[in-house]
Write an enzyme that holds these catalytic residues in place. Sequence first.
Site, PDB file in Angstrom:
ATOM      1  N   ASN A 150      12.814 -20.089 -26.558  1.00 11.20           N
ATOM      2  CA  ASN A 150      13.215 -20.153 -27.960  1.00 11.20           C
ATOM      3  C   ASN A 150      13.597 -18.798 -28.547  1.00 11.20           C
ATOM      4  O   ASN A 150      14.320 -18.738 -29.523  1.00 11.20           O
ATOM      5  CB  ASN A 150      12.095 -20.791 -28.792  1.00 11.20           C
ATOM      6  CG  ASN A 150      10.730 -20.203 -28.505  1.00 11.20           C
ATOM      7  OD1 ASN A 150      10.286 -20.147 -27.349  1.00 11.20           O
ATOM      8  ND2 ASN A 150      10.062 -19.749 -29.540  1.00 11.20           N
ATOM      9  N   CYS A 323       6.576 -18.958 -35.280  1.00 13.91           N
ATOM     10  CA  CYS A 323       5.168 -19.340 -35.207  1.00 13.91           C
ATOM     11  C   CYS A 323       4.264 -18.131 -35.022  1.00 13.91           C
ATOM     12  O   CYS A 323       3.084 -18.194 -35.270  1.00 13.91           O
ATOM     13  CB  CYS A 323       4.946 -20.308 -34.057  1.00 13.91           C
ATOM     14  SG  CYS A 323       6.360 -21.366 -33.764  1.00 13.91           S
TER      15      CYS A 323
HETATM   16  N1  PLP Z   1       7.454 -24.971 -27.743  1.00 12.82           N
HETATM   17  C1  PLP Z   1       8.520 -24.223 -28.065  1.00 12.82           C
HETATM   18  C2  PLP Z   1       9.401 -23.701 -26.973  1.00 12.82           C
HETATM   19  C3  PLP Z   1       8.807 -23.940 -29.412  1.00 12.82           C
HETATM   20  O1  PLP Z   1       9.869 -23.173 -29.727  1.00 12.82           O
HETATM   21  C4  PLP Z   1       7.948 -24.460 -30.417  1.00 12.82           C
HETATM   22  C5  PLP Z   1       8.179 -24.164 -31.860  1.00 12.82           C
HETATM   23  O2  PLP Z   1       9.213 -23.824 -32.319  1.00 12.82           O
HETATM   24  C6  PLP Z   1       6.855 -25.244 -30.020  1.00 12.82           C
HETATM   25  C7  PLP Z   1       6.646 -25.468 -28.685  1.00 12.82           C
HETATM   26  C8  PLP Z   1       5.902 -25.817 -31.037  1.00 12.82           C
HETATM   27  O3  PLP Z   1       6.517 -26.748 -31.834  1.00 12.82           O
HETATM   28  P1  PLP Z   1       5.739 -27.389 -33.082  1.00 12.82           P
HETATM   29  O4  PLP Z   1       5.302 -26.240 -33.938  1.00 12.82           O
HETATM   30  O5  PLP Z   1       6.771 -28.232 -33.717  1.00 12.82           O
HETATM   31  O6  PLP Z   1       4.593 -28.169 -32.563  1.00 12.82           O
END
Ligand code: PLP
Length: 381
Positions: A150, A323
Amino acid sequence: RIYLDHAAAMPVDPRVLDAALPYLTEKVGNPSSLYNEGLTAKSAIEEARGRVADLINAEDTQSIIFTSGATESNNIAVRGTALRNIRTGKKIAASTIEHISVINPAKDLQKSGFAFDRIPVDAMGVVDLEALNGIVTPETAVTSVIYANNEIGTVEPIPEIAGIVHDRGRYLHVDATDAAGRIPIDVQRDGIDLLTLSGNQLGGPEGIGALYIRPGVREQPVIFGGGQERGLRSGTENLFGIVGMGEAARIAGADMQGESRRLAGIRDRLIERILTIDEAYLTGHPVKRLPHHASFRFSRIEGESIQLAMDMYGIAVATGSACTSRTLEASHVLLAIGLRHEEAHGSMIATLGRSNTMEQVPMVVDAARETVKRLRAITPL
Ligand code: PLP
């Protein structure tokens, strides 16, 4: 405004809202009830399950379970798989560029005596297959590798990774939060045992996600209760979210090719133009990257200042992961690709979506150029 942070939050597709809204109003029922409203809800859920299964070519619709989002799916995949397969060995492995929702459950398992092995990546963020080969053993209950990162957009060689993990007879979990609906994913072709999906990243609502579990994979729940979702994820189903995610998966499957090609054109122009800024560098892989993803670093400035300054030009960009950026620590992903702390702080990430056009590129580039110039003039670095 120009919105360039689709990896953090995406607008819901209007077609998704049309499909899902009745399930908040007139079509309300608990899928566990046997009367008409319950059966209607149940059949809507099964239709959505089928649509999500189709998007990733799952062999069986029942291999999809709905969760509250990618974080929960990752927790089940890491923790549930490790604990259920404890007899084969107390080891887990994950790449150094996993999302924190994979890394933290893996770290937590260390308290229960699991060894947590980290698989390094190269300077472009590609998993080191030779290292993987040496790290994964028949005792490694589950190995977790992100489909595409990401923060830097790099797409991993998943079929090769699956080959190595399966040589040891073990399970591969893949976090496809950012890749699904952007590039074609086929769990059978790719050799994936568990796959994490996010509803919002497909164009559906927040608060819904899914986990694909290949038939035959031994799994145990992380949340216990009334036994919904094959007992693997108890709790009354999020009917609105599930129907919305199903419709988003259908739309993603139908529109992916054209939309990804369109966004890749904008991405390439953006990358080409941003790199004309003094001391601007691309992060991640120049070619093997998500079609909607452009990520950079600028020396001698801070990502948070870039974000705030760009906001004043009416442009929303990310810096590090949404996050984790509130901790103000350098991104573990940028450190993993070998950047020094001070280099890892000056990052800017643009993730494109439906509202973005080629005409916006010069405005974004001008704003970035001005921002970088202004911030460098006042930086103590
Ligand atoms: N995994 C990846 C690669 C992410 O980019 C994200 C959040 O953007 C997540 C997991 C977690 O997603 P969520 O906060 O919607 O549970």
